[in-house]
Write a protein that holds these residues in place. Sequence first.
Motif, mmCIF file in Angstrom:
data_model
loop_
_atom_site.group_PDB
_atom_site.id
_atom_site.type_symbol
_atom_site.label_atom_id
_atom_site.label_comp_id
_atom_site.label_asym_id
_atom_site.label_seq_id
_atom_site.Cartn_x
_atom_site.Cartn_y
_atom_site.Cartn_z
ATOM 1 N N LEU A 85 55.515 0.545 -30.580
ATOM 2 C CA LEU A 85 56.743 0.421 -29.806
ATOM 3 C C LEU A 85 57.944 0.669 -30.707
ATOM 4 O O LEU A 85 58.036 0.114 -31.799
ATOM 5 N N ARG A 86 58.857 1.523 -30.248
ATOM 6 C CA ARG A 86 60.118 1.780 -30.950
ATOM 7 C C ARG A 86 61.256 1.760 -29.930
ATOM 8 O O ARG A 86 61.063 2.112 -28.761
ATOM 9 N N LEU A 87 62.439 1.419 -30.395
ATOM 10 C CA LEU A 87 63.616 1.400 -29.536
ATOM 11 C C LEU A 87 64.020 2.829 -29.181
ATOM 12 O O LEU A 87 64.006 3.722 -30.032
ATOM 13 N N THR A 88 64.376 3.047 -27.902
ATOM 14 C CA THR A 88 64.851 4.357 -27.460
ATOM 15 C C THR A 88 66.268 4.226 -26.914
ATOM 16 O O THR A 88 66.809 3.118 -26.792
ATOM 17 N N PRO A 93 62.196 -1.109 -25.969
ATOM 18 C CA PRO A 93 61.083 -0.542 -26.744
ATOM 19 C C PRO A 93 60.167 0.290 -25.844
ATOM 20 O O PRO A 93 59.933 -0.052 -24.689
ATOM 21 N N SER A 94 59.670 1.391 -26.414
ATOM 22 C CA SER A 94 58.793 2.290 -25.670
ATOM 23 C C SER A 94 57.690 2.776 -26.601
ATOM 24 O O SER A 94 57.933 2.959 -27.809
ATOM 25 N N PRO A 95 56.462 3.000 -26.100
ATOM 26 C CA PRO A 95 55.392 3.516 -26.962
ATOM 27 C C PRO A 95 55.774 4.875 -27.557
ATOM 28 O O PRO A 95 56.207 5.773 -26.834
ATOM 29 N N ALA A 337 73.383 0.509 -28.738
ATOM 30 C CA ALA A 337 73.642 -0.612 -29.640
ATOM 31 C C ALA A 337 73.266 -0.250 -31.071
ATOM 32 O O ALA A 337 73.690 -0.911 -32.016
ATOM 33 N N SER A 338 72.454 0.805 -31.233
ATOM 34 C CA SER A 338 71.974 1.206 -32.556
ATOM 35 C C SER A 338 71.825 2.717 -32.618
ATOM 36 O O SER A 338 71.489 3.363 -31.614
#
Length: 438
Positions: A85-88, A93-95, A337-338
Motif C-alpha cells: 500500500l502506498r499513498l496516491t 493508500p492503494s495497492p 497533503a504530500s
Amino acid sequence: MAYSTFQGGVHPFKGKRMSKDKFILEYLPKGEVVYPLSQHIGAPAHPLVKRGDRVLVGQKIAEASGYVSAPVHASVSGTVKAIELRLTAAGQPSPCIVVENDEWYEEVEYPPVRPLEELTRDEILELIREAGVVGMGGAGFPTHVKLAVKNPNRIRYVIVNCSECEPYLTSDYRRMVENPDWLILGLKVMLKLFDKAVGILAVEDHKRDAITALQMASGNEQRMEIHVLQTKYPQGCERMLVYACTGREINSSMLPADVGCVVNNVDTVCAIYQAVYLGRPLTHRIVTVTGDAIADPCNFDVCMGTSYKELVQAAGGFRREPKKIISGGPMMGQSLASLGVPVVKTSSALLCLSRDEVASANPSPCIHCGYCVTACPERLIPSKLADYAERFQEEPFRKLYGMECMECGSCSYVCPAKRQLTQSIRAFRRELLAKGKK
C-alpha cells in the motif's frame, strides 16, 4: 465571429502564460517508481510480477482483472522492490507495485505492427486494451470500453477535446503544438472504427497556434473538421463539449454514445496512435508543473510512477513556500497533503500556489444574488442544492436535479458570499450515489 459554446460558465484567471511557451522536456526519474494498480475507473489490475523480479520498459506488470479494467506497464527498467500500500493523489493508500529504478531504461522488444488499413475493428480495440489506454483527461475510463459501442453505425461524431479549459494547464496545448500529427493519426484510428462518423477537433479560440498546427497536420483529411469554441470554463466538460460541437444534449444518466458521439481528450488520442501505429503501451504522459510557487514552470514528458517531489525539483524547486498544492487544475483538481505520490495515467498537472484562497475565505449567508444560477452550465440552482445537501434533505435535492451537477466548481467561483457550494453538493451527491449502489 461567434464561436460555438454553451449557456453559463465562468472566466477564471487562466494562469497559462507561466508554462504555455515551455517546450515539452523529457524527464527520467532517479529514484523508485510506484505504479498504483488502480489508475482507471473499474476493477484494479492484477499483479503479474513479484518481489525480486526484474522488469523492462514496456513490460506488462499488471493485467486487467475484468472488462472494465486496464493493464499497467513498466516505464523504467529495474527490480520489483515491493507490492504494498502506498499513498496516491486520491488521498488514500492503494495497492502499488514499487520498482527500484536501475536508470538503464532497457526496453522490451515490441511486436511488429501492421498497417491500419489491414486491421479489423476487434484487432484495433485489442491493441488499445493491451496498451492500457484510459481516459487521460481525469476520468480514467478504459478507452477500449468507450470505443466498443454496441452499434458503431450510430456514431456520427468523434470529438477530440482540445479545449483544455482548466486554468494553468498547458499539457494538451503543448502536445497540439509540438505533435499535431500524433493527434491526427490517433483520430484516424478512431474514425476507422466508426465508418459514418466525422472527426471533430474542438479547440478554444485563444489557442491560435494550436489551431494552425492542427489545420496543417490534418491537411486534406475529408472526414476531419476543426471546431473553434469560445474560451470559457467548463468548455471541456463532456456534456458541454458535445452540445457546443453538435447541439445534442446529454444528462447524468446518458453517455455521449447515446446521442451518437464519442469523446476523448488529446493525450488519450495520442496514446491510441502509439498503441496502434507503434505497438507501444501507455508508459508516459505530459505533466504541467506550474503555479506562482514554482521557480521554473515546465511541461514534462514523465514516466508513469514518477514522484511529484522529483518533478518539483526538476522545475527548479519552490520559489516560495506553497500554501496549496493540487494534482490537476484549481477548479476540479485534488488537493495534496504530500508530494510523495506518483504520477498516474490521469495526472495532467501539479499546481503549487503561494496562497490558499479557499482556506482564507470567510463564508457568509447567501445574499440571493443569483450569480450561481447564471454560471451553472447545467442550469441548476446551486444555492438551494447546497442548502438541501447541508441538511441531508434527499427528496428536495433530487427534485431540483441535484444529481445532474457536474461538480465543475463554477458556482463556488462566482459566489460573493464565498460559500463552498460545489463541495457541499459533491459530498451529498456522492453519498446518494453510494447509497444507490448498495
